[in-house]
Design an enzyme around this catalytic site. Structure first.
Site, PDB file in Angstrom:
ATOM      1  N   SER A   1      -0.285   4.015   4.551  1.00 50.89           N
ATOM      2  CA  SER A   1      -0.159   5.239   5.355  1.00 50.89           C
ATOM      3  C   SER A   1       0.577   6.122   4.897  1.00 50.89           C
ATOM      4  CB  SER A   1      -0.472   4.596   6.869  1.00 50.89           C
ATOM      5  OG  SER A   1      -1.068   5.914   7.520  1.00 50.89           O
ATOM      6  N   LEU A   2       1.365   6.501   5.897  1.00 50.77           N
ATOM      7  CA  LEU A   2       2.539   7.532   5.591  1.00 50.77           C
ATOM      8  C   LEU A   2       3.187   7.170   4.581  1.00 50.77           C
ATOM      9  CD1 LEU A   2       4.792   9.688   6.299  1.00 50.77           C
ATOM     10  CD2 LEU A   2       5.871   7.721   7.672  1.00 50.77           C
TER      11      LEU A   2
ATOM     12  N   HIS B   1      -6.736   7.152  10.999  1.00 48.72           N
ATOM     13  CA  HIS B   1      -7.580   6.473  10.134  1.00 48.72           C
ATOM     14  C   HIS B   1      -8.972   6.306  10.589  1.00 48.72           C
ATOM     15  CE1 HIS B   1      -4.193   6.246   7.570  1.00 48.72           C
ATOM     16  NE2 HIS B   1      -3.427   5.660   8.398  1.00 48.72           N
TER      17      HIS B   1
ATOM     18  N   GLN C   1      -7.463   9.892   3.277  1.00 51.39           N
ATOM     19  CA  GLN C   1      -6.791   8.773   4.051  1.00 51.39           C
ATOM     20  C   GLN C   1      -6.391   8.870   5.643  1.00 51.39           C
ATOM     21  OE1 GLN C   1      -2.537   8.731   4.759  1.00 51.39           O
ATOM     22  NE2 GLN C   1      -2.070   7.395   3.111  1.00 51.39           N
TER      23      GLN C   1
END
Length: 311
Positions: free
Chosen positions: A90-91, A199, A248
């Site tokens: 993710s990040l 998400h 994303q």
């Protein structure tokens, strides 16, 4: 072959990197650069908190990107390690892109700070939630989300390891899913203490704002291949990076597929570059075919600096 992975939200803690920074004072330069972008003292926030502020998405994201990149910078300056592939959860994908020189560090900090702000703005407080489901197959969790959505948003958000999936959506739908997951045989179904339902489709407003900002950021071809979260393929252009980072926010993180693809590509050693070792724990549950390392402590980092990895 050597891979590096970068953690996402959840790896932050007040005091993170204190011990490591005492050994590698050059990290101070990285934090000063981040603070100049942000307009506040990032090192002080990470060291003194308060924890509830550090846990706010808008602060967590630049704090974690900076921490992970500071460790990466130490490794790059003190070794000749050449990873063959990078990925981030993710990040952490933003950190991977900064490490691969696709995005400048300053632009990376600017991007994730804005990303955190957009995510917090996208859903009113208490109207979105995340929950962890343990003990059901990925297919069973996807079916559960479809059954219990009832015209609301409910979807898998993170495929973290076999039998561990995080779901995201409207709070009411998450509550229903938790109740029914246990009747389906889940070992654990628990709402997480995170207010931003990342998400999933609730992040569409944030994704649209992020896309506008990404259009203003200079992006380059990564000098090290970066595997993306959404498609589990390597970015090959600035346009695919923009597209991948936008999608994303509304699509699940396919972490299991990423690590399994590492295996099929011949990666045998993986370093988790960042505070904590959450990804290392997940990775070990995904495969026994890779040797995993982390940089959670000064001793762990010193081990990485001293080792001769396979190329």
């Amino acid at each position: 072959m050597l891979g590096f992975v970068f953690p996402g939200q959840g790896s932050q803690s007040v005091g993170m990197l204190h011990e490591i920074a005492a050994v590698y004072p050059e990290m101070d330069t990285i934090y000063k650069r981040a603070s100049d972008v942000l307009g506040y003292d990032l090192w002080r926030l990470t060291q003194e908190g308060p924890a509830d502020k550090l846990d706010m998405t808008v602060f967590t994201q630049p704090a974690l990107l900076t921490a992970s990149y500071a460790i990466w910078d130490v490794i790059q300056k003190r070794t000749t390690l050449q990873p063959t592939v990078l990925a981030g959860h993710s990040l952490g994908e933003y950190t991977a892109l900064v490490a691969a020189k696709a995005i400048s560090f300053e632009d990376g900090v600017r991007l994730v700070a804005a990303r955190g702000e957009y995510m917090q703005e996208a859903v009113p407080a208490d109207q979105g939630a995340l929950a962890a489901i343990v003990g059901l197959s990925h297919e069973a969790v996807a079916d559960l989300c479809q059954e219990q959505a009832l015209d609301q948003v409910l979807a898998p958000a993170n495929y973290n390891s076999p039998g561990q999936v995080v779901i995201a959506g409207n709070t009411e739908a998450i509550t229903r899913a938790i109740q029914f997951a246990k009747t389906k045989g889940a070992k654990l179904a628990k709402q997480l203490a995170i207010s931003v339902p990342s998400h999933c489709a609730l992040m569409t407003p944030a994704a649209e704002k992020l896309a506008l900002l990404l259009d203003k950021i200079e992006l380059n071809q990564p000098v090290i291949p970066v595997m993306n979260n959404v498609d589990v393929i390597v970015y090959n252009s600035a346009s695919t990076i923009r597209d991948g980072l936008k999608r994303q926010l509304v699509m699940p993180v396919r972490w299991v597929d990423i690590i399994q693809t590492f295996v099929t590509q011949g990666v045998t050693q993986v370093v988790e570059c960042g505070p904590g070792k959450i990804l290392t724990g997940l990775n070990k549950r995904i495969t026994a075919d890779i040797q995993f390392f982390n940089t959670a402590s000064a001793a762990d980092l010193q081990q990485i600096l001293a080792m001769s990895f396979e190329s």
